[in-house]
Structure formats: C-alpha cells, structure tokens
Design a protein around this motif. Sequence first.
Motif, short mmCIF file in Angstrom:
data_model
loop_
_atom_site.label_atom_id
_atom_site.label_comp_id
_atom_site.label_asym_id
_atom_site.label_seq_id
_atom_site.Cartn_x
_atom_site.Cartn_y
_atom_site.Cartn_z
N GLY A 30 -19.23 -5.27 -23.99
CA GLY A 30 -18.54 -4.85 -25.21
C GLY A 30 -18.77 -3.38 -25.50
N ILE A 31 -17.78 -2.76 -26.11
CA ILE A 31 -17.88 -1.38 -26.59
C ILE A 31 -17.54 -1.41 -28.07
CG2 ILE A 31 -17.04 0.99 -26.39
CD1 ILE A 31 -16.18 0.31 -23.52
N PHE A 32 -18.53 -1.05 -28.91
CA PHE A 32 -18.37 -1.16 -30.35
C PHE A 32 -18.79 0.13 -31.05
CE2 PHE A 32 -19.23 -5.41 -28.68
CZ PHE A 32 -18.08 -6.07 -29.10
N LYS A 33 -18.19 0.37 -32.20
CA LYS A 33 -18.53 1.53 -33.02
C LYS A 33 -19.74 1.18 -33.88
CE LYS A 33 -16.20 5.23 -35.48
NZ LYS A 33 -16.67 5.30 -36.84
N SER A 34 -20.73 2.04 -33.84
CA SER A 34 -22.01 1.72 -34.47
C SER A 34 -22.10 2.10 -35.93
CB SER A 34 -23.14 2.43 -33.72
OG SER A 34 -22.96 3.84 -33.78
N ASP A 35 -21.20 2.94 -36.42
CA ASP A 35 -21.39 3.45 -37.77
C ASP A 35 -20.26 3.06 -38.73
OD1 ASP A 35 -19.51 5.15 -36.65
OD2 ASP A 35 -20.65 6.98 -37.01
N ASP A 36 -19.67 1.89 -38.51
CA ASP A 36 -18.79 1.32 -39.53
C ASP A 36 -18.91 -0.20 -39.51
OD1 ASP A 36 -16.98 0.21 -37.63
OD2 ASP A 36 -15.53 1.80 -37.86
N LEU A 37 -18.54 -0.83 -40.61
CA LEU A 37 -18.71 -2.27 -40.76
C LEU A 37 -17.88 -3.05 -39.75
CD1 LEU A 37 -20.05 -4.56 -42.29
CD2 LEU A 37 -18.19 -4.44 -43.97
N GLN A 38 -16.67 -2.58 -39.44
CA GLN A 38 -15.84 -3.29 -38.45
C GLN A 38 -16.56 -3.42 -37.12
OE1 GLN A 38 -12.16 -1.03 -38.24
NE2 GLN A 38 -11.08 -2.67 -39.30
N VAL A 96 -14.44 -6.73 -20.52
CA VAL A 96 -14.98 -5.95 -21.63
C VAL A 96 -14.09 -6.12 -22.86
CG1 VAL A 96 -13.80 -3.83 -20.90
CG2 VAL A 96 -15.82 -3.67 -22.38
N ILE A 97 -14.74 -6.22 -24.01
CA ILE A 97 -14.03 -6.22 -25.29
C ILE A 97 -14.25 -4.86 -25.92
CG2 ILE A 97 -13.97 -7.20 -27.62
CD1 ILE A 97 -14.79 -9.88 -26.34
N CYS A 98 -13.15 -4.19 -26.24
CA CYS A 98 -13.21 -2.84 -26.82
C CYS A 98 -12.99 -2.91 -28.33
CB CYS A 98 -12.14 -1.95 -26.21
SG CYS A 98 -12.36 -1.66 -24.45
N TYR A 99 -13.65 -2.02 -29.03
CA TYR A 99 -13.54 -1.91 -30.48
C TYR A 99 -12.09 -1.82 -30.94
CZ TYR A 99 -13.89 0.31 -35.08
OH TYR A 99 -13.75 0.64 -36.40
N ASN A 100 -11.26 -1.10 -30.19
CA ASN A 100 -9.84 -1.02 -30.54
C ASN A 100 -9.03 -0.53 -29.32
OD1 ASN A 100 -10.20 1.80 -30.47
ND2 ASN A 100 -10.24 2.00 -32.69
N ASP A 101 -7.72 -0.49 -29.49
CA ASP A 101 -6.81 -0.07 -28.42
C ASP A 101 -7.05 1.38 -28.01
OD1 ASP A 101 -5.56 -2.55 -28.63
OD2 ASP A 101 -3.93 -1.80 -29.88
N PHE A 102 -7.44 2.21 -28.94
CA PHE A 102 -7.69 3.63 -28.65
C PHE A 102 -8.80 3.76 -27.61
CE2 PHE A 102 -9.60 7.79 -29.65
CZ PHE A 102 -8.49 8.60 -29.54
N ILE A 103 -9.89 3.04 -27.81
CA ILE A 103 -11.00 3.06 -26.86
C ILE A 103 -10.55 2.45 -25.53
CG2 ILE A 103 -13.31 2.14 -26.38
CD1 ILE A 103 -13.24 4.54 -28.34
#
Length: 186
Positions: A30-38, A96-103
């Motif tokens: 997984g690829i996730f953004k660390s500094d927001d609630l989503q 892999v699951i990405c945080y969003n389409d942009f990533i």
Amino acid sequence: DVLCIKDDNYSGSSMLTEYLASRGHTAIGGIFKSDDLQGIERYQGFSETMRNLGLKLPDSRIGWYGSRELHRLIHEKDTRFLSDIVKDTLRSCTAVICYNDFIAYYLIDELIRAGYSLPGDMAIAAFDNTYLSNSNILTVTTLSHQPHELGLRAAGSVIRKLSGLPASSYEAPWELNLKESTRTEL
C-alpha cells in the motif's frame, strides 16, 4: 454533535483489498498519505482487512508519503519518493493499493522504469476514479461515488440544520470500477 459528511475510506480500502485477494494476490502493498485523515483511514481499512483475510502485512510493504513529497511531485515532477517505494516497499508485492489515482498515475511510470510488466507483475488499485485512472499506458481499477453525492448530502444536511430539523452524519460508500490494471489473476 458535529455533522460529518465524508468518504467511507475504511470500507473502500477493505473493498479493494478483498478484490485483489479474490484475484489470488496475497502479497499486497500500500501507498498512503501520512498527514491527513483519509490516508490513515485508508491504511486502517487495508491493514485490518489483510489481517481478517489471514494475509501477512509486514511494515516493509507500506509506503508512506506526506504533503512535502506531494508538493514536490505536483510542482517539480519529483518522483523520487515513488522510485524509493518501488525499490524498497513493493519489491515483494504482486499488487498495490494507492492512496488515489494521482499517485497510481505516477507510480505506473516508476514501475515501468524499474522493469515491471503491467499488470502482469503488479496489479494496481486506487481511489477517486479521476481522468488519471484512464491513462493511455494502463487504465487503473479505482473506486468512485455517485456523481455529486457528497455535495448533495452536505447541502441537504446544512439546509436541514438551518431549518431546525435533525440531520445526521454520512459516510459515502464507494463503487468498484474494474479496469485493465487488475485484469490478470495469479
């Protein structure tokens, strides 16, 4: 007593994880953004679903990024953090699951640069169903909502509150949009 109208990020990640597992993937990263609630909610849905499915999820399969890396990606096209994630985090993964389409969009280039054949070597799934999920290189399986759903819910809740009527919080469910990036089975 505060209203909250938002994406059901936990269930969305769970849906993507279950789908990838149903296609035979057991080494999902997984690829996730660390500094927001989503990002945190999406990680939580992913990690708990992996555990519930009896699949291993070592910390080494999770790539984190923050607003600084995102700013450099947007303004300078600096993909070093994604290149590092491909080398260090995804090397033992088949999906892999990405945080969003942009990533996911930028990850595709990094995976190809690293020698991956897509979707054969790596299945990719993401959130938001934006135009970036329809790249000429590879279309990405992604999640979406009904058009305008969150805006209509938020406006309706505000109108109800201003009218003195009860209003409740809402988490918008996701819909799975299957595309080319997850077409192969293991």
